[in-house]
Design an enzyme around this catalytic site. Structure first.
Site, mmCIF file in Angstrom:
data_model
loop_
_atom_site.group_PDB
_atom_site.id
_atom_site.type_symbol
_atom_site.label_atom_id
_atom_site.label_comp_id
_atom_site.label_asym_id
_atom_site.label_seq_id
_atom_site.Cartn_x
_atom_site.Cartn_y
_atom_site.Cartn_z
ATOM 1 N N TYR A 116 37.156 -30.057 48.213
ATOM 2 C CA TYR A 116 38.112 -31.078 48.609
ATOM 3 C C TYR A 116 39.517 -30.492 48.524
ATOM 4 O O TYR A 116 39.915 -29.974 47.469
ATOM 5 C CB TYR A 116 38.006 -32.302 47.703
ATOM 6 N N ASP A 128 43.237 -22.841 46.119
ATOM 7 C CA ASP A 128 43.615 -24.226 45.843
ATOM 8 C C ASP A 128 43.430 -24.505 44.358
ATOM 9 O O ASP A 128 42.325 -24.764 43.879
ATOM 10 C CB ASP A 128 42.763 -25.175 46.686
ATOM 11 N N LYS A 180 48.295 -32.084 40.108
ATOM 12 C CA LYS A 180 47.698 -32.676 38.912
ATOM 13 C C LYS A 180 48.377 -32.250 37.606
ATOM 14 O O LYS A 180 49.393 -32.810 37.216
ATOM 15 C CB LYS A 180 46.199 -32.412 38.903
#
Length: 444
Positions: free
Chosen positions: A149, A252, A280
């Site tokens: 994702y 990522d 995050k």
């Protein structure tokens, strides 16, 4: 802590009210009835490693805002920084000293970063990274992996959800399965999909498509199907293959960045990505995204007729930049990562012992500050296809709902992961192990 948290009348009342004004009563499907049955636990406040719902129930939080809360809830230093910044003006949409303070700390920690551009979310960061890669290489196609994702940007929305194994197609030519309606099929013409953790299949795919690729993008640890570490040497193989075909290696680290080491997984696995994305944990609970890499690539955003465009009213938000600087100072403190690993490894070991004693076929996969439980007869889950074929996600949901009734807060979605913050303690681990032992009785 030994409390039952089954009384949630106010949560149910609130959820019924919220559905009158919001789709599914929430602002992201992972928070609503698609995951929580019969509806979400509605949280009201948090401190340290604990949260309280609107019924007054107390939980140890092992979800930590999907990993954003690296220091837990309401860390005193973060609270002080936020309070002072708000009092002086939270945001100007102008140059501020806070931007450089955050950027300088970032560059000292991330090995591959010569320069950084801050954005507002991980999705925005991965969008920008792909645009930079296309501009730098002059190519339009890119390769992503099944089960990964990278945000909800249209081209990334392929093969991100689990499906029956028979729908996936052969590993050397996976079936493209869109994650969303509303995306023109032509968008996916520039996307090549490959299975992760399978170097042989990747090499076959690259022999056909490698010279067309602007980039190969990967998570260093697959975090969208729980927690699936790479096979030994696999990530370096990805990097080498990308460069062999003239593509950029995009790492990522939105989930893994600043979690496993000061420099993220690229430091942990000794990798040299061409571009990296973050989010995050970088924001310690505040919205943030970042793209980092060499000036030769990121300087394409310099103002010119042929620049790579990246605007944003909230880029470099003063409040968030001050939080980022304080957060990175805290993470650089002696012993921070040693303690994160110690607490996480203790939780993993304790859970494994519970399943062994209860004779329940389950594995706890991961290490240190992030892990996931899989109810399966397999010894290890290596990738998306293993997850789709061998993991009992419904059993996991029942298990987590039983934990929620015993004061452990976690998402029942097996595709996410357990998070350890700097606020967690040995007592929190003991509470988890005790609750897990009791919850196992409800699985038969």
């Amino acid at each position: 802590m030994d409390t039952k948290t089954t009384t949630r009348a106010r949560s149910r009342e609130y959820f019924a009210r919220a559905q009158q004004s919001m789709v599914e009563g929430v602002n992201s499907p992972s928070r609503g009835a698609a995951v929580y049955s019969p509806g979400p636990v509605v949280l009201e406040r948090g401190r340290g490693s604990h949260v309280w719902d609107i019924d007054g129930n107390e939980y140890v939080d092992f979800m930590m805002s999907f990993g954003a809360l690296i220091h837990g809830h309401a860390h005193p230093k973060i609270v002080d920084v936020v309070s002072q910044t708000i009092a002086e003006g939270s945001h100007f949409a102008a140059a501020t000293p806070a931007e450089a303070e955050a950027a300088e700390r970032f560059l000292r920690m991330v090995p591959s970063a010569e320069v950084v551009r801050f954005a507002n979310t991980g999705s925005e960061a991965t969008m920008l990274a792909l645009r930079l890669a296309r501009a730098h290489t002059g190519r339009t196609k890119f390769l992503k992996f099944e089960g990964h994702y990278h945000g909800w940007y249209d081209p990334y929305c392929l093969n991100g959800h689990s499906h029956p194994i028979g729908q996936l197609g052969p590993p050397e030519n996976p079936t493209k399965i869109p994650d969303s309606e509303g995306i023109p099929p032509s968008v996916f013409d520039d996307v090549i999909v490959a299975p992760w953790n399978d170097a042989s299949a990747l090499e076959k795919i690259l022999r056909e498509h490698g010279r067309e690729l602007a980039a190969i993008i990967t998570e260093p640890i697959m975090a969208n199907m729980g927690c699936i570490p790479p096979r030994e040497g696999y990530l370096q193989t990805l990097c080498d293959l990308a460069h062999q075909y003239g593509a950029l290696f995009l790492l990522d680290e939105v989930v893994t960045g600043f979690r496993y080491a000061p420099g993220g997984c690229q430091q942990l696995f000794d990798l040299k990505p061409d571009l990296s994305t973050f989010g995050k944990a970088l924001g310690a609970g505040f919205p943030i995204g970042a793209v980092a890499g060499p000036r030769s690539i990121l300087d394409r955003m310099r103002w010119s007729e042929h620049m790579v465009l990246h605007y944003g009213t909230f880029n470099g938000h003063r409040l968030t930049m001050n939080v980022v600087a304080a957060n990175l100072d805290l993470l650089n403190s002696d012993g921070t990562y040693r303690n994160l690993f110690a607490i996480g490894d203790a939780a993993i070991a304790g859970l494994r012992d519970v399943f062994r004693r209860k004779n329940i076929p389950a594995i706890v996969q991961g290490f240190g500050p992030m892990f996931q439980i899989y109810f399966t007869d397999r010894d290890v889950i290596h990738g998306y296809r293993d997850y789709c074929q061998y993991v009992d996600t419904k059993k996991y949901s029942r298990f987590v709902h039983a934990l929620l009734d015993r004061g452990i807060y976690m998402t029942p979605s097996n595709g996410l992961h357990w998070i350890i913050s700097t606020a967690h303690t040995g007592q929190d681990v003991e509470a988890l192990i005790k609750a897990a032992d009791q919850a196992c009785a409800e699985l038969s």
